[in-house]
Scaffold this motif. Structure first.
Motif, PDB file in Angstrom:
ATOM      1  N   UNK A  12       0.792  -1.226   0.000  1.00  0.00           N
ATOM      2  CA  UNK A  12       0.000   0.000   0.000  1.00  0.00           C
ATOM      3  C   UNK A  12       0.832   1.289   0.000  1.00  0.00           C
ATOM      4  N   UNK A  13       1.881   1.361   0.822  1.00  0.00           N
ATOM      5  CA  UNK A  13       2.650   2.608   0.875  1.00  0.00           C
ATOM      6  C   UNK A  13       3.969   2.516   0.112  1.00  0.00           C
ATOM      7  N   UNK A  14       4.095   3.223  -1.002  1.00  0.00           N
ATOM      8  CA  UNK A  14       5.333   3.195  -1.789  1.00  0.00           C
ATOM      9  C   UNK A  14       6.539   3.678  -0.989  1.00  0.00           C
ATOM     10  N   UNK A  15       6.340   4.665  -0.130  1.00  0.00           N
ATOM     11  CA  UNK A  15       7.462   5.173   0.664  1.00  0.00           C
ATOM     12  C   UNK A  15       7.960   4.137   1.661  1.00  0.00           C
ATOM     13  N   UNK A  16       7.021   3.569   2.392  1.00  0.00           N
ATOM     14  CA  UNK A  16       7.388   2.511   3.335  1.00  0.00           C
ATOM     15  C   UNK A  16       8.067   1.351   2.626  1.00  0.00           C
ATOM     16  N   UNK A  17       7.533   1.000   1.467  1.00  0.00           N
ATOM     17  CA  UNK A  17       8.100  -0.116   0.713  1.00  0.00           C
ATOM     18  C   UNK A  17       9.563   0.154   0.383  1.00  0.00           C
ATOM     19  N   UNK A  18       9.846   1.355  -0.070  1.00  0.00           N
ATOM     20  CA  UNK A  18      11.217   1.716  -0.423  1.00  0.00           C
ATOM     21  C   UNK A  18      12.129   1.641   0.801  1.00  0.00           C
ATOM     22  N   UNK A  19      11.685   2.221   1.884  1.00  0.00           N
ATOM     23  CA  UNK A  19      12.508   2.242   3.099  1.00  0.00           C
ATOM     24  C   UNK A  19      12.741   0.838   3.633  1.00  0.00           C
ATOM     25  N   UNK A  48      11.931   2.681  -6.095  1.00  0.00           N
ATOM     26  CA  UNK A  48      12.188   4.125  -6.072  1.00  0.00           C
ATOM     27  C   UNK A  48      11.241   4.864  -7.024  1.00  0.00           C
ATOM     28  N   UNK A  49      11.095   4.297  -8.227  1.00  0.00           N
ATOM     29  CA  UNK A  49      10.242   4.946  -9.236  1.00  0.00           C
ATOM     30  C   UNK A  49       8.806   5.095  -8.723  1.00  0.00           C
ATOM     31  N   UNK A  50       8.321   4.059  -8.050  1.00  0.00           N
ATOM     32  CA  UNK A  50       6.960   4.130  -7.531  1.00  0.00           C
ATOM     33  C   UNK A  50       6.869   5.180  -6.409  1.00  0.00           C
ATOM     34  N   UNK A  51       7.890   5.226  -5.558  1.00  0.00           N
ATOM     35  CA  UNK A  51       7.879   6.210  -4.463  1.00  0.00           C
ATOM     36  C   UNK A  51       8.005   7.629  -5.010  1.00  0.00           C
ATOM     37  N   UNK A  52       8.632   7.748  -6.178  1.00  0.00           N
ATOM     38  CA  UNK A  52       8.735   9.077  -6.798  1.00  0.00           C
ATOM     39  C   UNK A  52       7.406   9.475  -7.429  1.00  0.00           C
ATOM     40  N   UNK A  53       6.733   8.511  -8.058  1.00  0.00           N
ATOM     41  CA  UNK A  53       5.489   8.800  -8.766  1.00  0.00           C
ATOM     42  C   UNK A  53       4.311   8.963  -7.806  1.00  0.00           C
ATOM     43  N   UNK A  54       4.265   8.083  -6.815  1.00  0.00           N
ATOM     44  CA  UNK A  54       3.074   8.062  -5.954  1.00  0.00           C
ATOM     45  C   UNK A  54       3.362   8.446  -4.506  1.00  0.00           C
ATOM     46  N   UNK A  55       4.640   8.545  -4.153  1.00  0.00           N
ATOM     47  CA  UNK A  55       4.989   8.838  -2.764  1.00  0.00           C
ATOM     48  C   UNK A  55       5.786  10.124  -2.635  1.00  0.00           C
ATOM     49  N   UNK A  56       6.654  10.168  -1.632  1.00  0.00           N
ATOM     50  CA  UNK A  56       7.370  11.397  -1.336  1.00  0.00           C
ATOM     51  C   UNK A  56       8.856  11.360  -1.643  1.00  0.00           C
ATOM     52  N   UNK A  57       9.288  10.452  -2.523  1.00  0.00           N
ATOM     53  CA  UNK A  57      10.719  10.366  -2.824  1.00  0.00           C
ATOM     54  C   UNK A  57      11.150  11.503  -3.741  1.00  0.00           C
ATOM     55  N   UNK A  58      12.307  12.051  -3.465  1.00  0.00           N
ATOM     56  CA  UNK A  58      12.825  13.136  -4.318  1.00  0.00           C
ATOM     57  C   UNK A  58      13.068  12.604  -5.730  1.00  0.00           C
ATOM     58  N   UNK A  77      17.793   8.488   4.661  1.00  0.00           N
ATOM     59  CA  UNK A  77      16.414   8.281   4.212  1.00  0.00           C
ATOM     60  C   UNK A  77      15.645   9.608   4.216  1.00  0.00           C
ATOM     61  N   UNK A  78      15.932  10.443   5.200  1.00  0.00           N
ATOM     62  CA  UNK A  78      15.238  11.734   5.258  1.00  0.00           C
ATOM     63  C   UNK A  78      15.587  12.602   4.047  1.00  0.00           C
ATOM     64  N   UNK A  79      16.735  12.360   3.451  1.00  0.00           N
ATOM     65  CA  UNK A  79      17.104  13.103   2.239  1.00  0.00           C
ATOM     66  C   UNK A  79      16.431  12.503   1.011  1.00  0.00           C
ATOM     67  N   UNK A  80      16.286  11.182   1.005  1.00  0.00           N
ATOM     68  CA  UNK A  80      15.688  10.507  -0.144  1.00  0.00           C
ATOM     69  C   UNK A  80      14.173  10.726  -0.157  1.00  0.00           C
ATOM     70  N   UNK A  81      13.588  10.809   1.034  1.00  0.00           N
ATOM     71  CA  UNK A  81      12.130  10.972   1.156  1.00  0.00           C
ATOM     72  C   UNK A  81      11.811  12.272   1.902  1.00  0.00           C
ATOM     73  N   UNK A  82      12.154  13.410   1.336  1.00  0.00           N
ATOM     74  CA  UNK A  82      11.991  14.674   2.065  1.00  0.00           C
ATOM     75  C   UNK A  82      10.524  15.006   2.320  1.00  0.00           C
ATOM     76  N   UNK A  83       9.630  14.470   1.504  1.00  0.00           N
ATOM     77  CA  UNK A  83       8.219  14.829   1.599  1.00  0.00           C
ATOM     78  C   UNK A  83       7.390  13.779   2.330  1.00  0.00           C
ATOM     79  N   UNK A  84       8.054  12.702   2.729  1.00  0.00           N
ATOM     80  CA  UNK A  84       7.294  11.594   3.319  1.00  0.00           C
ATOM     81  C   UNK A  84       7.097  11.782   4.814  1.00  0.00           C
ATOM     82  N   UNK A  85       6.011  11.245   5.310  1.00  0.00           N
ATOM     83  CA  UNK A  85       5.776  11.270   6.751  1.00  0.00           C
ATOM     84  C   UNK A  85       6.364  10.036   7.380  1.00  0.00           C
ATOM     85  N   UNK A  86       7.635   9.749   7.081  1.00  0.00           N
ATOM     86  CA  UNK A  86       8.192   8.502   7.598  1.00  0.00           C
ATOM     87  C   UNK A  86       8.497   8.605   9.091  1.00  0.00           C
TER      88      UNK A  86
END
Lengths: 193, 193
Positions: free
Chosen positions: A76-83, A129-139, A175-184
């Motif tokens: 469900x969560x692209x950001x979580x999946x990446x991390x 990464x591509x999914x987290x960029x398209x649908x999540x908060x990855x830079x 990770x905070x740099x890779x996902x600057x917009x995520x609520x991780x």
DNA sequence: ACCTGAACACCGTTCAAGT
DNA sequence: ACCTGAACACCGTTCAAGT
């Protein structure tokens, strides 16, 4: 393969796993053969290069990581999946000191026994990464190779005894740099406990 | 020191610099001696360990970095000062492939000929970080060892031929994590040129 | 088929002998 | 004082000879 050869091979793998866990991937091949009570030439006959031996040792782990990545690609969560995948990757590299350097070298060397697995690993990370960029908060200014490089550098930290205690914390920093917009999970934590 | 010995020493340093630039810090000591046209024992007599040789080679660079750090400690922008010093540090590690691993090992080994220099280096970075935390935009949940670890991991990236092209870009990525609140040069850039 | 001892060309360490 | 050849104990590679 003849029965005695198979038994030899399995015994060699078990001993090599022990020795490399203790001494890292640059452990002496002679030493591994010695501890397995076979001639050095016999070890080399089963695994003609150090990479071939490593590949056999890492096979299970690689397959597991690939399966995990496949699962995560539909989570469900692209950001979580990446991390999560990044964490798994870095953790798995911690088993054998120095293995990350071998993997990075293997990526550039098509002849290496590790090449295929490492390329597949990078591809899995790239998809997540591509999914987290398209649908999540990855830079969006990094690609799969950048991600692999960051994961590699984090694994390298874990290889250094003096820096390893910081590896988990610095994982969060990177990770905070890779996902600057995520609520991780670590987003709000600005001071250590 | 006798005149001929001094000449020998200087010649050895020059040759060692060449060889290590070409082959990295794990270059064969025998090879260095051979290329300097002296016996291996003579090289070992001047530099009893590989670390001692490295220390002599890095001496000038270390002193320069220390001087730069001292200057930066009173520069107008604490954030810029930190980033500039980080950049200098990573760049200087690029001269000799593998030197960052030696430096990280030396930090934990008081017997190493490189120990003192590396500790001083980390201390300089720590001071610049503390100022950027107090007066600038550096995140407050990292310390000098974390900074040294991040700098080391970035230097390590530069050592890997397949990852080195990404080193500059990933430097910016990591800096964005260390200085999340700073208006640093790359803050607005979310896509590559 | 599979194994292995032995020869080979390397490595860094050490030291007695030379200048 | 300073240098060095040589012996030493390692390393991975290779292959002819053994079972």
């Amino acid at each position: 393969m003849r029965a005695d050869a198979r038994k030899n091979r399995e015994h060699l793998l078990a001993v090599a796993g022990d020795v490399i866990t203790e001494q890292g991937v640059d452990a002496s091949m002679r030493d591994i053969a010695r501890r397995a009570d076979v001639g050095l030439a016999t070890l080399l006959r089963h695994f003609p290069t150090r990479e071939a031996l490593l590949e056999a040792l890492l096979r299970t782990n690689f397959d597991q990581l690939a399966a995990t990545a496949a699962d995560l690609e539909t989570s469900p969560s692209p950001d979580d999946a990446l991390v999560r995948w990044l964490r798994d990757f870095v953790a798995s590299a911690r088993d054998y000191r120095g293995v990350i350097a071998s993997m990075v070298t293997a990526i550039a060397d098509e002849e290496s026994a590790l090449h295929e697995s490492c390329v597949a690993m990078r591809a899995a990370g790239t998809r997540l990464l591509a999914r987290a960029q398209a649908e999540g908060g990855a830079r969006k200014d990094i690609d799969g190779t950048d991600l692999f490089a960051l994961a590699g550098s984090l694994a390298w930290l874990g290889d250094q005894p003096s820096l390893a205690p910081r590896a988990d914390h610095l994982f969060d920093v990177v990770v905070s740099a890779v996902l600057p917009l995520a609520g991780h999970a670590t987003a709000g934590r600005k001071d250590r406990p």
